[in-house]
Design a protein around this motif. Structure first.
Motif, mmCIF file in Angstrom:
data_model
loop_
_atom_site.group_PDB
_atom_site.id
_atom_site.type_symbol
_atom_site.label_atom_id
_atom_site.label_comp_id
_atom_site.label_asym_id
_atom_site.label_seq_id
_atom_site.Cartn_x
_atom_site.Cartn_y
_atom_site.Cartn_z
ATOM 1 N N PHE A 208 -3.632 -21.965 -19.905
ATOM 2 C CA PHE A 208 -4.787 -21.961 -20.490
ATOM 3 C C PHE A 208 -4.545 -22.144 -22.091
ATOM 4 O O PHE A 208 -4.943 -22.466 -23.085
ATOM 5 N N ARG A 209 -3.403 -21.315 -22.269
ATOM 6 C CA ARG A 209 -2.859 -21.021 -23.877
ATOM 7 C C ARG A 209 -2.556 -22.413 -24.304
ATOM 8 O O ARG A 209 -3.023 -23.120 -25.546
ATOM 9 N N ASP A 210 -1.917 -23.272 -23.508
ATOM 10 C CA ASP A 210 -1.231 -24.501 -23.973
ATOM 11 C C ASP A 210 -2.319 -25.855 -23.988
ATOM 12 O O ASP A 210 -2.196 -26.617 -24.741
ATOM 13 N N GLY B 69 -20.829 -13.576 -15.403
ATOM 14 C CA GLY B 69 -21.058 -14.304 -14.335
ATOM 15 C C GLY B 69 -20.363 -15.695 -13.868
ATOM 16 O O GLY B 69 -20.435 -16.436 -13.056
ATOM 17 N N LEU B 70 -19.034 -15.706 -14.376
ATOM 18 C CA LEU B 70 -17.793 -16.634 -14.124
ATOM 19 C C LEU B 70 -17.030 -16.298 -13.010
ATOM 20 O O LEU B 70 -16.580 -15.299 -13.029
ATOM 21 N N LEU B 71 -16.756 -17.240 -12.065
ATOM 22 C CA LEU B 71 -15.718 -16.804 -11.136
ATOM 23 C C LEU B 71 -14.648 -17.986 -11.047
ATOM 24 O O LEU B 71 -14.981 -19.081 -11.183
ATOM 25 N N LEU B 72 -13.427 -17.544 -11.023
ATOM 26 C CA LEU B 72 -12.410 -18.709 -10.958
ATOM 27 C C LEU B 72 -11.540 -18.468 -9.481
ATOM 28 O O LEU B 72 -11.269 -17.403 -9.278
ATOM 29 N N LEU B 73 -11.363 -19.766 -8.921
ATOM 30 C CA LEU B 73 -10.547 -19.631 -7.912
ATOM 31 C C LEU B 73 -9.090 -20.066 -8.601
ATOM 32 O O LEU B 73 -8.960 -21.018 -9.138
ATOM 33 N N PRO B 74 -8.125 -19.213 -8.441
ATOM 34 C CA PRO B 74 -6.751 -19.560 -9.229
ATOM 35 C C PRO B 74 -6.035 -20.313 -8.394
ATOM 36 O O PRO B 74 -4.608 -20.176 -8.548
ATOM 37 N N TYR B 75 -6.287 -21.384 -7.591
ATOM 38 C CA TYR B 75 -5.257 -22.009 -6.645
ATOM 39 C C TYR B 75 -4.956 -23.444 -7.207
ATOM 40 O O TYR B 75 -5.400 -24.421 -6.941
ATOM 41 N N PHE B 76 -4.347 -23.203 -8.556
ATOM 42 C CA PHE B 76 -4.033 -24.505 -9.346
ATOM 43 C C PHE B 76 -2.942 -25.202 -8.472
ATOM 44 O O PHE B 76 -2.617 -26.240 -8.960
ATOM 45 N N SER B 77 -2.106 -24.554 -7.733
ATOM 46 C CA SER B 77 -1.087 -25.020 -6.978
ATOM 47 C C SER B 77 -1.149 -25.002 -5.372
ATOM 48 O O SER B 77 -0.186 -24.525 -5.008
ATOM 49 N N GLY B 78 -2.246 -25.008 -5.150
ATOM 50 C CA GLY B 78 -2.653 -24.607 -3.490
ATOM 51 C C GLY B 78 -2.550 -23.084 -3.956
ATOM 52 O O GLY B 78 -2.579 -22.401 -4.820
ATOM 53 N N ARG C 158 -11.168 -14.320 -19.378
ATOM 54 C CA ARG C 158 -11.291 -13.249 -18.635
ATOM 55 C C ARG C 158 -11.374 -13.565 -17.362
ATOM 56 O O ARG C 158 -10.901 -13.023 -16.237
ATOM 57 N N ALA C 159 -12.256 -14.738 -16.800
ATOM 58 C CA ALA C 159 -12.389 -15.095 -15.602
ATOM 59 C C ALA C 159 -10.997 -15.528 -15.019
ATOM 60 O O ALA C 159 -10.986 -15.261 -13.646
ATOM 61 N N ILE C 160 -10.282 -16.190 -15.765
ATOM 62 C CA ILE C 160 -8.841 -16.412 -15.435
ATOM 63 C C ILE C 160 -8.000 -15.136 -14.671
ATOM 64 O O ILE C 160 -7.444 -15.036 -13.623
#
Length: 497
Positions: free
Chosen positions: A308-310, A338-347, A375-377
């Motif tokens: 996210f930073r990069d 109200g944001l939801l994040l699925l952190p499955y960026f590498s499965g 924050r959602a991340i």
């Protein structure tokens, strides 16, 4: 003065620390490196540059910084990311980049084939772990099948730590804790290599000799001494995976103690009084005979904050980007508007073991800010962590004490969200240096200069982070799990697209 050197190779950074007999840090050094992603689902390091090169750099740096003669270092211990897969030739030279741990999902086809051929129940009973992207065995089979020209030259399959120990001592050894991740090649009952489940993966000559983490593997050779500045003959322990050393650094040793490691991935280790057998979790013998550990890990955690930073904060100075983003996230309320994040960026690894899972950000509208998304991340990682702690409880291994460690504990939003979403109190110790500090302590124990219980004196608890009740979290945790289930087919259909 008697000193102990600990060096840890992480996903993005290597850390070295020199401590005295009381656990006081005399010198620290760090060196950054990159994770190589040559294609989606792959993750690699350069063994010569990122592992051995970094070890040499930080070792020379702490020696120079401290001014302490190398002869006063009584023992050396190292740890590194793992489990990894690195083929080397008869001279110990790498034949390709090191294939990383569960974030590398290249062997999905071999996992499915071996599971079908051997049987999931047999693998769990014999190896203690279901075959997942964390398993080294399928990655060796992938190498043998896809790169026969490399396989023909392969003398040994190393992991990251065993590669370092070989460079230091000339010995080819691996600790039991790491070896248990080599399913289906390690039998947890006999605590030895086994080849009757899948003899076509490799031969006994390809695997290192088994030792316990705290055993002395050998001594620093003349060649290694010349490269590192260490004294020839300095004892070197067998070493272990970085997460295990990190757990040691904060005093995880009693049954019910659980380490929550905030790093490139969230990694969790709980010491248990008996083996926990659950296909959603991992099992390994702990660091000494007769001890047990149950583990879990997310595929992407701190790596998401770097991503996210990069990608979305390029205008921020690199040295202040994370504090700035954390402040923006803190200005967003729990639930990230109200944001939801699925952190499955590498499965994802535990508990869903789905290499085809995809990252997702759901609920966006025109009012959302960068702080809401960041924050959602952090909350998405915390929801994934809560999914794991919930699984531990379902498996009959609810933790009695949680000790948090790693660079991410400096991020108060992330730390606080994890306590609030899991409903569990976290303890943060005085020193959060992490695995390299645990390595130094293991080195001291290996030569009789410390006992396991001395870690409470070396690194006492400093503060607690109890959970607070936020209604948004209870609602969104249930929706987080539902979002994965409801989009799973879509994620799988996107394979290769």
């Amino acid at each position: 003065m008697t000193c102990f050197l600990g060096v840890d190779i992480g996903t993005y950074q290597t850390k070295g620390v020199l401590v005295d007999e009381s656990g006081t840090i005399l010198a620290e050094a760090r060196r950054d490196h990159d994770m190589i992603v040559p294609r989606p689902g792959w993750a690699e390091h350069r063994a010569e540059e990122d592992w051995w090169g970094d070890f040499v750099h930080v070792t020379r740096a702490v020696l120079a910084q401290s001014g302490i003669p190398a002869e006063e270092i009584a023992a050396v211990a190292c740890s590194a990311i793992g489990p990894c897969m690195l083929p080397v030739d008869t001279q110990g030279a790498p034949l390709m980049n090191g294939v990383l741990y569960g974030v590398d999902t290249r062997a999905a086809a071999e996992i499915d084939e071996l599971t079908a051929r051997i049987g999931a129940d047999t693998i769990l009973a014999r190896c203690g772990n279901a075959l997942t992207s964390q398993s080294v065995g399928p990655k060796i089979l992938w190498l043998r099948r896809t790169h026969p020209e490399i396989w023909e030259k392969t003398a040994t399959i190393h992991t990251s730590t065993s590669f370092l120990v070989h460079r230091l001592t000339g010995e080819i050894v691996i600790d039991h804790y790491t070896a248990a991740n080599t399913s289906p090649l390690y039998d947890v009952a006999t605590q030895d290599w086994t080849f009757d489940l899948a003899g076509d993966i490799c031969e006994p000559r390809h695997l290192p000799r088994l030792l316990w983490s705290g055993e002395i593997a050998g001594e620093v050779t003349e060649a290694a001494a010349e490269a590192t500045g260490l004294a020839p003959g300095t004892p070197v322990t067998t070493g272990t995976i970085d997460a295990a050393a990190e757990a040691v650094s904060v005093g995880v040793r009693h049954a019910g103690d659980l380490m929550m490691m905030y790093g490139s991935t969230i990694f969790i280790i709980e010491v248990t009084d008996a083996r926990v057998s659950d296909p959603r979790l991992w099992y390994a013998p702990w660091l000494a005979p007769g001890t047990h550990a149950s583990m879990a890990g997310l595929a992407t955690s701190g790596t998401l904050t770097h991503w996210f930073r990069d990608r979305f904060a390029q205008e921020l100075p690199r040295d202040t980007a994370f504090p700035t983003l954390a402040a923006e996230a803190a200005a967003s309320p729990p639930g990230a508007n109200g944001l939801l994040l699925l952190p499955y960026f590498s499965g994802e690894r535990t508990p869903i073991h789905d290499p085809l899972a995809k990252g997702a950000l759901f609920g966006l509208d025109m009012t959302h800010t960068r702080g809401d998304i960041y924050r959602a991340i952090l909350e998405g990682i915390a929801y994934g962590t809560a999914h794991v702690t919930e699984t531990f409880a379902e498996a009959g291994a609810a933790p009695a004490r949680i000790l948090a460690v790693g660079g991410g504990v400096q991020n108060e939003v992330w730390l606080r969200a994890t306590s609030d979403i899991t409903g569990l109190t976290q303890i943060v110790c005085d020193k959060t240096v992490g695995a390299s500090y645990g390595d130094a302590f293991l080195a001291a124990c290996a030569v009789g200069a410390a006992e396991p219980g001395d870690i409470d004196r070396w690194n006492p608890p400093a503060r607690e982070v109890p959970p607070e009740d936020h209604p948004a979290y209870a609602t969104q945790f249930a929706l987080f799990k539902k979002l994965y289930r409801d989009t799973k087919d879509i994620a799988h259909a996107l394979k290769g697209s």
